[in-house]
Design a protein around this motif. Structure first.
Motif: not given
Length: 313
Positions: A244, A247-250, A254, A272, A279
């Motif tokens: 959770t 998942r939305e980290v630029p 996947s 990244s 996060a």
């Protein structure tokens, strides 16, 4: 390109157990094709069908354009086979084994002598007149490989040729496999449970799990299918909380969870790592380990089967 080995919906049952489930294959002439999977996946059963040692329960297969059922005798004259367990008579010498194998294929004595000389880089010539019972495991595997090549086959089947060998013997076998393919143009069908072996030798790899092929391609293409880079995270507590959080980290392509291990495929690992770590911290996830690396065939296997290959090594 001409196919040396083909299979269509190939199956094999043992009683109520379906060991091979609809395997399709197309191996080009002159190719080294790696057949990768754990023990019990169906690798050896496929090889035994392709080498005419087992009849398929369903489907069809051909080698050099000959049907494995209807043309079994002709196929055997054109192929070499080195199975996982070398069945060498411990009372014979290495030279006797090679002469017997050559005679079974109809070679004359002078032709066998020439082939032994040509294969001298593969054979331990200092031990060729000693009994097999005195050979090490590595020496036996090398002799078994030489015996499978004595008649200069067009297709060579190697079933886990380096299982149980020490690293030096394993590297020697790899070098010989490359040389056989490069210098003679021999098509090689290589089954293995060792990821680095398939990666090192094969131009294409088929991954088999539960009797079915679950992925196929060049090693590089298969690894790219997982992602450009992987961030491997080991967490304490709820791994879904990690999913959770990141998942939305630029840049995250996947996220997969296997127990307490979270695998994050990203397009640019160096860029990244820091946002993923931030996060996770913001989400209150306790991380015990975080590493960045490029994908391996083990990651591909995990991605397509949900499991890692456990080898005997």
């Amino acid at each position: 390109m001409e196919s040396a080995i083909t299979a269509q919906r190939l199956e094999r049952s043992f009683g109520d157990v379906l060991a091979v489930r609809g395997v399709d294959l197309a191996v080009a002439a002159g190719e080294i094709y790696g057949f990768l999977g754990p023990n019990g996946a169906g690798k050896s059963t496929v090889v035994k069908m392709l080498t005419t040692l087992l009849r398929p329960t369903a489907g069809s297969a051909s080698v050099l354009g000959m049907d494995v059922v209807g043309d079994a005798g002709r196929i055997r004259l054109q192929i070499g086979v080195a199975l996982q367990d070398a069945s060498l008579d411990q009372r014979q010498t290495g030279r006797e084994i090679l002469y017997l194998q050559g005679r079974l294929y109809g070679l004359h004595k002078h032709e066998i002598a020439e082939r032994i000389d040509q294969l001298s880089s593969l054979i331990d010539m200092e031990a060729i007149d000693r009994r097999i019972g005195e050979y090490s495991g590595g020496m036996e595997r090398r002799l078994d490989l030489a015996a499978s090549l004595i008649h200069n086959p067009r297709v060579l089947f190697l079933d886990e040729p380096t299982t149980g060998l020490d690293p030096q013997s394993r590297m020697f076998v790899w070098e010989q496999v490359r040389a056989i393919n490069r210098e003679l143009g021999t098509t090689i069908f290589l089954t293995t449970q060792y990821l680095e072996e398939a990666d090192e030798l094969a131009g294409r790899v088929g991954i088999i799990s539960g009797g079915a092929i679950v992925a196929e391609g060049t090693p590089e293409d298969l690894k790219r299918s997982v992602g450009a880079d992987l961030i491997l995270i080991t967490v304490e507590g709820d791994s879904e909380a990690a999913v959770t959080a990141i998942r939305e980290v630029p840049g995250v392509a996947s996220v997969d969870v296997h127990g307490d291990e979270v695998t994050v495929a990203v397009n640019d690992g160096a860029a990244s790592v820091s946002p993923v770590a931030v996060a996770l911290d913001a989400g209150g996830v306790r991380v015990t380990e975080l590493t960045l690396r490029t994908p391996t065939l083990d990651d591909v296997f995990l991605d397509v089967t949900g499991e890692r290959i456990e080898t005997d090594r």
